[in-house]
Write a protein that holds these residues in place. Structure first.
Motif, mmCIF file in Angstrom:
data_model
loop_
_atom_site.group_PDB
_atom_site.id
_atom_site.type_symbol
_atom_site.label_atom_id
_atom_site.label_comp_id
_atom_site.label_asym_id
_atom_site.label_seq_id
_atom_site.Cartn_x
_atom_site.Cartn_y
_atom_site.Cartn_z
ATOM 1 N N UNK A 48 13.900 43.663 -10.806
ATOM 2 C CA UNK A 48 12.590 43.306 -10.273
ATOM 3 C C UNK A 48 12.472 43.604 -8.789
ATOM 4 N N UNK A 49 13.516 43.308 -8.030
ATOM 5 C CA UNK A 49 13.501 43.594 -6.591
ATOM 6 C C UNK A 49 13.442 45.103 -6.360
ATOM 7 N N UNK A 50 14.182 45.871 -7.149
ATOM 8 C CA UNK A 50 14.146 47.336 -7.024
ATOM 9 C C UNK A 50 12.753 47.877 -7.335
ATOM 10 N N UNK A 51 12.113 47.331 -8.377
ATOM 11 C CA UNK A 51 10.740 47.734 -8.717
ATOM 12 C C UNK A 51 9.781 47.407 -7.575
ATOM 13 N N UNK A 52 9.937 46.218 -6.991
ATOM 14 C CA UNK A 52 9.070 45.805 -5.898
ATOM 15 C C UNK A 52 9.218 46.745 -4.697
ATOM 16 N N UNK A 53 10.449 47.050 -4.324
ATOM 17 C CA UNK A 53 10.675 47.938 -3.184
ATOM 18 C C UNK A 53 10.131 49.337 -3.452
ATOM 19 N N UNK A 54 10.272 49.823 -4.689
ATOM 20 C CA UNK A 54 9.730 51.135 -5.032
ATOM 21 C C UNK A 54 8.202 51.120 -4.955
ATOM 22 N N UNK A 55 7.584 50.005 -5.363
ATOM 23 C CA UNK A 55 6.122 49.903 -5.298
ATOM 24 C C UNK A 55 5.628 49.855 -3.853
ATOM 25 N N UNK A 56 6.363 49.175 -2.997
ATOM 26 C CA UNK A 56 5.958 49.051 -1.601
ATOM 27 C C UNK A 56 6.197 50.339 -0.828
ATOM 28 N N UNK A 57 7.386 50.893 -0.973
ATOM 29 C CA UNK A 57 7.787 52.027 -0.148
ATOM 30 C C UNK A 57 7.739 53.373 -0.861
ATOM 31 N N UNK A 58 7.459 53.372 -2.152
ATOM 32 C CA UNK A 58 7.417 54.614 -2.915
ATOM 33 C C UNK A 58 8.812 55.125 -3.219
ATOM 34 N N UNK A 59 8.849 56.255 -3.840
ATOM 35 C CA UNK A 59 10.130 56.853 -4.182
ATOM 36 C C UNK A 59 10.592 56.442 -5.561
ATOM 37 N N UNK A 60 11.674 57.069 -5.964
ATOM 38 C CA UNK A 60 12.228 56.777 -7.275
ATOM 39 C C UNK A 60 13.124 55.553 -7.206
ATOM 40 N N UNK A 61 13.094 54.776 -8.261
ATOM 41 C CA UNK A 61 13.965 53.620 -8.358
ATOM 42 C C UNK A 61 15.329 54.097 -8.845
ATOM 43 N N UNK A 62 16.347 53.921 -8.020
ATOM 44 C CA UNK A 62 17.703 54.315 -8.388
ATOM 45 C C UNK A 62 18.648 53.149 -8.115
ATOM 46 N N UNK A 63 18.563 52.086 -8.925
ATOM 47 C CA UNK A 63 19.422 50.940 -8.670
ATOM 48 C C UNK A 63 20.872 51.228 -9.024
ATOM 49 N N UNK A 64 21.753 50.544 -8.323
ATOM 50 C CA UNK A 64 23.170 50.614 -8.648
ATOM 51 C C UNK A 64 23.366 49.839 -9.944
ATOM 52 N N UNK A 65 23.912 50.485 -10.935
ATOM 53 C CA UNK A 65 24.077 49.855 -12.238
ATOM 54 C C UNK A 65 25.440 49.177 -12.337
#
Length: 71
Positions: free
Chosen positions: A39-56
């Motif tokens: 959810x935090x990764x999605x939020x940051x991608x929505x705010x700042x753009x770019x692809x979501x590439x979370x560390x799995x």
């Protein structure tokens, strides 16, 4: 990955990415931490753009319990 390494990774995510204190991080379910991180990764991608590439983190499996202390 050993169980202690997996647990350390979850605590780092809970405290670093999610801003939880140590008590909340230690009492939280593994899945809750992973969902919060997504959810935090999605939020940051929505705010700042770019692809979501979370560390799995690797999936927690029954074999991990036998690897405690293994390098």
């Amino acid at each position: 990955m050993s169980l202690p390494d997996y647990a350390d990774g979850l605590v780092k995510i809970a405290m670093g990415w999610l801003g939880w204190d140590l008590d909340k991080a230690m009492r939280s379910d593994c899945l809750a931490i992973q969902i919060g991180y997504e959810g935090r990764s999605d939020m940051l991608a929505a705010i700042f753009g770019g692809e979501k590439k979370p560390e799995e983190l690797p999936a927690f499996g029954p074999g991990m319990m036998g690897k405690r202390g293994a390098a």
